[in-house]
Structure formats: structure tokens, C-alpha cells
Design a protein around this motif. Structure first.
Motif, PDB file in Angstrom:
ATOM      1  N   ILE A  77      61.150  23.724 -10.164  1.00 49.71           N
ATOM      2  CA  ILE A  77      62.071  22.862  -9.428  1.00 49.71           C
ATOM      3  C   ILE A  77      62.424  21.674 -10.319  1.00 49.71           C
ATOM      4  O   ILE A  77      61.567  21.105 -10.984  1.00 49.71           O
ATOM      5  CB  ILE A  77      61.417  22.381  -8.120  1.00 49.71           C
ATOM      6  CG1 ILE A  77      61.064  23.584  -7.248  1.00 49.71           C
ATOM      7  CG2 ILE A  77      62.353  21.438  -7.381  1.00 49.71           C
ATOM      8  CD1 ILE A  77      60.310  23.217  -6.004  1.00 49.71           C
ATOM      9  N   LYS A  78      63.662  21.344 -10.267  1.00 47.79           N
ATOM     10  CA  LYS A  78      64.092  20.202 -11.051  1.00 47.79           C
ATOM     11  C   LYS A  78      63.591  18.932 -10.394  1.00 47.79           C
ATOM     12  O   LYS A  78      63.875  18.658  -9.237  1.00 47.79           O
ATOM     13  CB  LYS A  78      65.621  20.181 -11.093  1.00 47.79           C
ATOM     14  CG  LYS A  78      66.161  20.132 -12.497  1.00 47.79           C
ATOM     15  CD  LYS A  78      67.640  19.915 -12.489  1.00 47.79           C
ATOM     16  CE  LYS A  78      68.348  21.204 -12.173  1.00 47.79           C
ATOM     17  NZ  LYS A  78      69.819  21.025 -12.239  1.00 47.79           N
ATOM     18  N   CYS A  79      62.899  18.122 -11.136  1.00 48.15           N
ATOM     19  CA  CYS A  79      62.386  16.887 -10.569  1.00 48.15           C
ATOM     20  C   CYS A  79      63.458  15.814 -10.619  1.00 48.15           C
ATOM     21  O   CYS A  79      64.222  15.715 -11.579  1.00 48.15           O
ATOM     22  CB  CYS A  79      61.166  16.425 -11.367  1.00 48.15           C
ATOM     23  SG  CYS A  79      59.808  17.597 -11.275  1.00 48.15           S
ATOM     24  N   MET A 118      75.212  25.637 -17.408  1.00 48.51           N
ATOM     25  CA  MET A 118      74.258  26.058 -16.394  1.00 48.51           C
ATOM     26  C   MET A 118      74.087  27.566 -16.475  1.00 48.51           C
ATOM     27  O   MET A 118      75.071  28.301 -16.432  1.00 48.51           O
ATOM     28  CB  MET A 118      74.769  25.673 -15.011  1.00 48.51           C
ATOM     29  CG  MET A 118      74.771  24.178 -14.779  1.00 48.51           C
ATOM     30  SD  MET A 118      73.105  23.498 -14.806  1.00 48.51           S
ATOM     31  CE  MET A 118      73.458  21.789 -14.518  1.00 48.51           C
ATOM     32  N   LEU A 119      72.858  27.999 -16.580  1.00 53.93           N
ATOM     33  CA  LEU A 119      72.582  29.426 -16.649  1.00 53.93           C
ATOM     34  C   LEU A 119      71.687  29.797 -15.486  1.00 53.93           C
ATOM     35  O   LEU A 119      70.466  29.739 -15.583  1.00 53.93           O
ATOM     36  CB  LEU A 119      71.883  29.774 -17.963  1.00 53.93           C
ATOM     37  CG  LEU A 119      72.639  29.390 -19.227  1.00 53.93           C
ATOM     38  CD1 LEU A 119      71.784  29.668 -20.441  1.00 53.93           C
ATOM     39  CD2 LEU A 119      73.946  30.162 -19.324  1.00 53.93           C
ATOM     40  N   PRO A 120      72.266  30.193 -14.363  1.00 55.78           N
ATOM     41  CA  PRO A 120      71.411  30.549 -13.228  1.00 55.78           C
ATOM     42  C   PRO A 120      70.764  31.897 -13.464  1.00 55.78           C
ATOM     43  O   PRO A 120      71.263  32.712 -14.232  1.00 55.78           O
ATOM     44  CB  PRO A 120      72.399  30.599 -12.059  1.00 55.78           C
ATOM     45  CG  PRO A 120      73.702  30.913 -12.695  1.00 55.78           C
ATOM     46  CD  PRO A 120      73.678  30.307 -14.058  1.00 55.78           C
ATOM     47  N   GLY A 145      65.893  30.502 -14.301  1.00 54.51           N
ATOM     48  CA  GLY A 145      65.112  29.292 -14.126  1.00 54.51           C
ATOM     49  C   GLY A 145      63.686  29.534 -13.708  1.00 54.51           C
ATOM     50  O   GLY A 145      62.853  28.648 -13.776  1.00 54.51           O
ATOM     51  N   GLY A 146      63.397  30.667 -13.240  1.00 53.94           N
ATOM     52  CA  GLY A 146      62.021  30.904 -12.815  1.00 53.94           C
ATOM     53  C   GLY A 146      61.738  30.195 -11.505  1.00 53.94           C
ATOM     54  O   GLY A 146      62.608  30.023 -10.645  1.00 53.94           O
ATOM     55  N   ASP A 147      60.533  29.744 -11.351  1.00 55.57           N
ATOM     56  CA  ASP A 147      60.140  29.092 -10.106  1.00 55.57           C
ATOM     57  C   ASP A 147      59.994  27.597 -10.276  1.00 55.57           C
ATOM     58  O   ASP A 147      59.243  26.958  -9.551  1.00 55.57           O
ATOM     59  CB  ASP A 147      58.805  29.678  -9.615  1.00 55.57           C
ATOM     60  CG  ASP A 147      58.940  31.154  -9.301  1.00 55.57           C
ATOM     61  OD1 ASP A 147      57.932  31.866  -9.411  1.00 55.57           O
ATOM     62  OD2 ASP A 147      60.057  31.582  -8.967  1.00 55.57           O
ATOM     63  N   GLU A 163      71.272  23.348 -21.235  1.00 54.92           N
ATOM     64  CA  GLU A 163      71.723  22.588 -20.070  1.00 54.92           C
ATOM     65  C   GLU A 163      71.967  21.131 -20.429  1.00 54.92           C
ATOM     66  O   GLU A 163      72.925  20.515 -19.965  1.00 54.92           O
ATOM     67  CB  GLU A 163      70.667  22.704 -18.979  1.00 54.92           C
ATOM     68  CG  GLU A 163      71.008  21.980 -17.696  1.00 54.92           C
ATOM     69  CD  GLU A 163      69.871  22.109 -16.708  1.00 54.92           C
ATOM     70  OE1 GLU A 163      69.133  23.105 -16.765  1.00 54.92           O
ATOM     71  OE2 GLU A 163      69.716  21.199 -15.877  1.00 54.92           O
TER      72      GLU A 163
END
Lengths: 569, 129
Positions: free
Chosen positions: A510-512, A501-503, A506-508, A495
Motif C-alpha cells: 500500500i502506498k503510504c 503508472m504500471l498497474p 504492485g503486489g500487496d 513511477e
């Protein structure tokens, strides 16, 4: 018992060997050798210190010593048995058992050698009273030997010792006395003749240390040679290979290829020995069953020879002309060399291999093996290390794939299994196969066709991409203080650096959001500007409609400084 | 108005909550599951799409919204607070999206006016009665 002492003195002897003139008899070489390593000489019980100095110098000196030592050891051995023995006794009683072994110079693991030596020592020990001293030595010598075996499977150290160790005569006497050595000693006369030639040929390759990747070929050949191996157990790794080849061929196969192959193998064996001293020992143990106890000492040496010669023997049966095997042998060594360089020359090799694959019938298997090896090298370097030791064992288990290709195809991977398939199947071992590449292209445009060169380049790009991503992701995982490579490592790298972007993976998490850091001073200035703009805007709008923007901007700039000094309401 | 451009992100951790760190570690799954199923059906998918597909589309949506909000915040921080115009600025290069956004915003305004007029009518009717 004899083995340990000889290795130590041999190691020490090796150091001075290069310095000593090649024509010097063993006695003079002995004196310098003990001097650098006084520990072994006075104390057979101090093998550790001795082993320390020899190993570092063993590698460079081993290559040089063997060729020098053998010619020296042979002639002097006959004429100077008593003096060496006398010197050895006071200085290095351990060395006495060495001379008998000098002849047969098997490049092999010292433990085997030492085990074997005690059995043969008794007859030779009669000549020298070092039997008692040899006893304590065995433990250190194997360690020393293994240390020295880095470059050449330990044998050169032996050989260097033995001639210096001074008792060439003792060797002969022991030869006659010990039936165990009968086989080894028989080829001696031949070996002495060929030793000079072999040495000359072997020296350069050994010094080049370019045959690191030749372990594979060695492994394949070692198996063939049970007879040949037993022949010259005590000879140097390089020489024994050539020797073993010649006597074994004469004895077993009766083909003349082996002498040539043996010569070629010599350097490879030396290099392989350096790389896989441990695997050689394992080989030795595996081959122990094949060979009698007397020849056990030769195992380390024999193995590489046998391994190398095995494919050739197979080739010989398949292809009577020796010239063909000759050429094959050369490619094998080349291939092994290139195995090491594969990571750097993958592109070249791939391009070369592909056209060759179609040319030869055995190419599919070879290419696949090559691809397997490449993949293993590509994906896991630790696996690669495991591969190398496994290769010597490969011939024992597999397949006869003679390296028919002249180029860098590795025909003898130990771990890979023969999978015959088209080039698409072969490329399946790679990250991106040709077939799947064509399918991807058809998804974009059904009528699109790619050139073969384009496909090669794309495959290469894919491999490089996967390798780089995996490498960086591993470093990220390491930074995370984790030993497991997880999806988030790869996701982060791809990324951030590849903007991909690889949706879905991502797991759980959250991007900070990192709030933009703004200086207080900057905020102050911005506020001032706003105020000034608002003020000028109110005042300037009714008055200067056209020049409003310009005036406002100029006024804002002009008012920037004053407001700071005198705040404007 | 602010909500029209960005469908309220319940998945985001509540600011000021003491459990912000915990919430940030875990992201609620299936926040848009029900709505997304209908939307996917509207765009041509099966009336009951696979749960994996729905979760994947939800991941895509959440990631897109998160990225947009971060960029908008970067722009708005210079001006102060976050406004709808920041989001419009971000989609300025995408005509379909921009048009859709402006259409939704205008419809939202019309509905607001209509509701207001309705309430006024109700009041007048009530007062009239």
C-alpha cells in the motif's frame, strides 16, 4: 624450474629495460635489472617480492622491452654466453634457464612455460648451474608471470628477462641440446630478421592499449596455429605472433597472409593478453592437447596467434587473394577495439552496421553476433566480462565467420551461435526488433510507415530506456539491501522519474501517505488570518458589499500584524 | 455525502489500529471483485470476466483512489478536515468526471430528502392512524 627464475629476472629486467639503451647488450641490462629488484637476484627463494615490483612496471615496460630486447638478445647471445652466465649465477642463478627460452618468447602463461622449461632446462642447465636454483623459482615465476601478463600475455616479461638474463648463448646451446625446442628455434633466424620490423609495428599498437577488445579475434586465430605456436615458444608475445604466423604459414598453410596477419595480430594479442591473462591460460591448457609438450610453453602465445589466424586461414581457403584476408584482418582488430567501445558508440555502430548488413552475405550472422554482443554488453556487464574470456574459447567451438565487414562488426563472438535471419531477426536480439516496432506502429495507425532512420532511432531510444531503468532499479534494490532485482524497484523508479503508472505489478503493498509537514508558526498565522477574515467579513459585508473582497483582504493583511500583538476576539 | 465521492476504502489500514504497520504491508485483494465484475459487464466485458482481469482493474481502481485521497489530503490539510469539495476540486479539469460526480452528489441529496419525506409520511400515516 627455469621458467620461474627467468620470469622474475625478466620482470626486474624489464623495468630497467626502457631506461637502458636498446643497443646495450644483455649484460648491462642485467646489471640494472638486478639492482631495482635485488630480491630475486640474491634469493631465488624470494620470488614474491620480485613479482611485486615487476608487475606494475611490467605493463609499460613489457611493451617497450620486447621490441628492444629481442634484437639485443639475439646478437649478444651468441657472443656473450659465458659472461652472462657468470653474472647470472652469482646474481640470479634463476636467470640461467632463461636464455634458452629467450628465443622462443611465447607470450604465454608462465605456469605452462615453467612446466615446460624444466624439461628443457636440463640440457641448458648444464651450461649454468642454476638448475637447482630454478627449482624454487618455478612457483613464484608463474605468479609473477601471471601478474606481468596483464598487458602482454606474460611473454614480454620473459623476453625482456632472457636477453638481460644474459644468456643468449645459453639459449643457443640449450637449443641444440633440447630437442623439445627444436621447432621453436628453427624460426628464430627468420624471427630475428623480422623482429625489428615487427617490433616497430607492434610497439605502437601495444602502447596504445587500444586492442583490448581483440581477444575475440585472438581466440579465433589461435586454434589454427598449432604448428606455428610450437615454433617460437619463448619469444615475446608480439613477436611470436608475427613469427608464429610466418613460420606456421610457411609450414602449415603456406600462405603469405599470415606474416601480415601476424604483425597485425601482435598488437591485438598483446592487448588481449593484458585483458585476459587468465583466459589465455585456459586456452593454453585447452590447446595443450594439440601441441606437444615442448610447445606447451608456446601455448599462451600460440593461442592468440592461432585464434587470430584461424579466421584468416578460413578466409584464405575461401578467398585466395591475400589482400582480402588482409583487409579482413584489419577490420577484425578494429572490430575488437570497437567492442570495447560499443557501449559508448552503440549508436554509431548500429547505424553503420545496418547499411552494411544488407551488403554482405555473411552480414546477418555477423550482425547478429554483434547484436548479441551488444545485448550482452547492454544488459549485463558481468556477462560481458564473461564473454571476453569465453571468446578465446569460441573458435574452438564455432564457427567460421570471417569478418568481411570493414566496419565495426564483431564477427567472432564465442558465445553466440550463428543464426541466419533477416534484419528483423537480428534486431530480435535487441530489446526492440524492427518487426515488433512496426507492429506497434500498426497498432497506432495501420497505414503509418516509419523511415529506417526513425526506426533506428526508436530502437536506440528503447535500448537506452531499458538500460537506464534497469540500472537505476538495480541501485534501488541495492539501497534496499537486497541482491535481487524485484518488480517494486522498477515500479518505483518508473513511477517517480518517468511518471508512468504500471498497474498489475504492485503486489500487496500500500502506498503510504506522508502528511504534509506544517510548521506550528504557519498554523498560527493561518488561524489568525481566518479569524481576521471572518471578523472583517461579518463587519464588512453589510457595509461594503462591492469593496468587500478588497477591503477584507486589505483589512486581513492590516490586521494580521496587530492581531498577533493583540489577539482579536 | 462524503462517501459518495469516495467509495469507502476498506483496503486502507484502519487509523489508530495497533496493526497499522502490518495492514499497510499487505493490501487486501479482491475488495471490489464482485462489484467490479458487474461493472465490467456493464461496460462491455464478458458476464464472467477473467480473475486476472478483475484483479488488474481492481489494482487500477485502488491506485487511482489512493492517489486522489493523497492529493485531497494535501489540499485539505491547509483548511483542516477533508471535505467533498476537495475531491471535486481535483476532478475539475475532467468535465465528464466532474459532471458525474456532481450528478451523483445531487442524486444522493434527493434520495436523502426522499427518504426523509418517506419517513415523515410514514409517521403522519402512523399518527393519522
Amino acid at each position: 624450474m627455469e621458467a620461474p627464475p627467468p620470469p622474475q629476472p625478466a620482470a626486474s629486467a624489464e623495468q630497467p629495460a626502457p631506461a637502458a639503451a636498446s643497443s646495450q647488450p644483455p649484460e648491462p641490462t642485467q646489471t640494472p635489472s638486478p639492482s631495482p629488484s635485488p630480491s630475486p637476484a640474491p634469493d631465488p627463494a624470494q620470488p614474491p617480492p620480485v613479482s611485486a615490483p615487476p608487475p606494475p612496471s611490467a605493463a609499460p615496460s613489457a611493451a617497450q622491452n620486447p621490441p628492444q630486447l629481442q634484437p639485443q638478445s639475439l646478437p649478444p647471445s651468441q657472443s656473450q654466453p659465458p659472461p652472462p652466465q657468470q653474472q647470472s649465477q652469482p646474481q640470479q642463478p634463476i636467470q640461467q634457464p632463461r636464455p634458452p627460452l629467450v628465443r622462443n618468447r611465447p607470450p604465454a602463461p608462465f605456469p605452462h612455460f615453467s612446466n615446460h622449461l624444466p624439461s628443457s632446462a636440463p640440457p641448458s642447465s648444464s651450461a649454468s648451474a642454476s638448475a637447482s636454483s630454478a627449482a624454487p623459482a618455478p612457483s613464484p615465476s608463474p605468479s609473477a608471470a601471471s601478474q606481468r601478463g596483464g598487458l602482454a600475455i606474460g611473454v614480454p616479461a620473459h623476453s625482456s628477462h632472457l636477453p638481460r638474463a644474459q644468456q643468449p648463448v645459453a639459449t643457443y646451446s640449450s637449443i641444440g641440446a633440447s630437442p623439445a625446442f627444436n621447432q621453436p628455434f628453427t624460426p628464430l633466424p627468420r624471427m630475428t630478421e623480422q623482429s625489428s620490423a615487427a617490433n616497430a609495428q607492434v610497439r605502437q599498437p601495444i602502447q596504445g592499449i587500444q586492442n583490448i577488445g581483440m581477444i575475440g579475434s585472438l581466440s579465433t586465430t589461435t586454434q589454427i596455429r598449432p604448428g606455428g605456436v610450437t615454433g617460437p615458444p619463448q619469444q615475446r608475445l608480439v613477436q611470436p605472433t608475427s613469427r608464429a604466423a610466418s613460420p606456421s604459414t610457411n609450414q602449415t598453410l603456406g600462405s603469405q597472409k599470415f606474416p601480415n596477419s601476424g604483425l597485425i595480430r601482435g598488437p591485438s594479442m598483446v592487448s588481449s593478453g593484458s585483458i585476459s591473462s587468465v583466459p589465455q591460460q585456459s586456452l593454453v591448457s585447452s590447446q595443450g592437447k594439440q601441441m606437444p609438450a615442448s610447445s606447451s610453453s608456446f601455448r599462451p602465445q600460440a593461442k592468440p596467434n592461432v585464434l587470430q589466424q584461424r579466421p584468416h586461414s578460413l578466409q584464405q581457403t575461401q578467398q585466395p587473394p591475400s589482400a582480402a584476408s588482409h583487409q579482413q584482418q584489419i577490420p577484425t582488430s578494429q572490430q575488437q577495439q570497437q567492442q570495447k567501445q560499443q557501449q559508448f558508440q552503440m549508436q554509431l555502430q548500429q547505424q553503420q552496421q545496418q547499411p552494411q548488413f544488407h551488403q554482405q552475405h555473411s552480414s546477418p550472422r555477423q550482425t547478429q553476433e554483434y547484436y548479441n554482443q551488444q545485448n550482452l554488453q547492454l544488459r549485463n556487464q558481468p556477462q560481458l566480462l564473461q564473454q571476453q574470456p569465453a571468446r578465446p574459447l569460441g573458435p574452438a567451438t564455432t564457427k567460421p565467420n570471417p569478418p568481411t565487414l570493414v566496419h565495426t562488426n564483431v564477427a567472432q563472438p564465442a558465445v553466440t551461435h550463428p543464426v541466419v535471419g533477416t534484419d528483423a531477426a537480428e534486431s530480435g536480439d535487441h530489446i526492440l526488433g524492427k518487426r515488433s516496432l512496426r507492429e506497434l506502429v500498426s497498432q497506432i495507425d495501420p497505414s503509418e510507415k516509419l523511415d529506417s532512420e526513425v526506426e533506428d532511432v526508436l530502437v536506440e531510444i528503447a535500448e537506452d530506456f531499458v538500460e537506464s531503468v534497469a540500472t537505476f532499479a538495480c541501485s534501488l534494490a541495492k539501497h534496499r539491501k537486497s541482491t535481487t532485482l524485484e518488480a517494486k524497484d522498477i515500479l518505483l523508479h518508473v513511477e517517480r522519474n518517468w511518471n508512468m503508472m504500471l498497474p498489475g505489478y504492485g503486489g500487496d503493498e500500500i502506498k503510504c501517505y506522508k502528511k504534509q509537514f506544517t510548521n506550528d508558526i504557519h498554523k498560527e498565522r493561518l488561524a489568525v488570518i481566518k479569524k481576521s477574515m471572518a471578523a472583517t467579513g461579518d463587519t464588512a459585508n453589510p457595509k461594503n458589499a462591492s469593496g468587500g473582497p478588497a477591503a477584507a483582504s486589505s483589512k486581513s493583511h492590516a490586521q494580521k500584524a496587530p492581531p498577533i500583538g493583540s489577539p482579536k476576539a | 455525502m462524503h462517501n459518495s465521492a469516495s467509495a469507502g476504502p476498506p483496503a486502507k489500514p484502519r487509523v489508530g489500529s495497533s496493526q497499522v504497520s502490518e495492514a499497510s504491508l499487505k493490501r487486501k485483494r479482491g475488495v471490489f471483485q464482485k462489484d467490479l465484475q458487474h461493472m465490467m459487464y456493464g461496460f462491455g466485458d464478458d458476464p464472467n470476466p477473467l480473475p486476472e482481469t478483475v484483479s488488474l482493474v481492481e489494482d487500477i481502481v485502488v491506485e487511482y483512489i489512493t492517489d486522489m485521497v493523497h492529493k485531497a489530503q494535501n489540499i485539505a490539510s491547509k483548511r483542516g478536515r477533508l471535505l467533498t469539495e476537495d475531491f471535486l476540486y481535483l476532478v475539475r479539469k475532467d468535465p465528464p468526471k466532474l459532471h458525474r460526480c456532481t450528478e451523483l452528489l445531487s442524486m444522493h441529496e434527493e434520495l436523502k430528502l426522499a427518504r426523509k419525506a418517506f419517513d415523515v409520511n410514514e409517521e403522519t400515516l402512523a399518527t393519522a392512524d
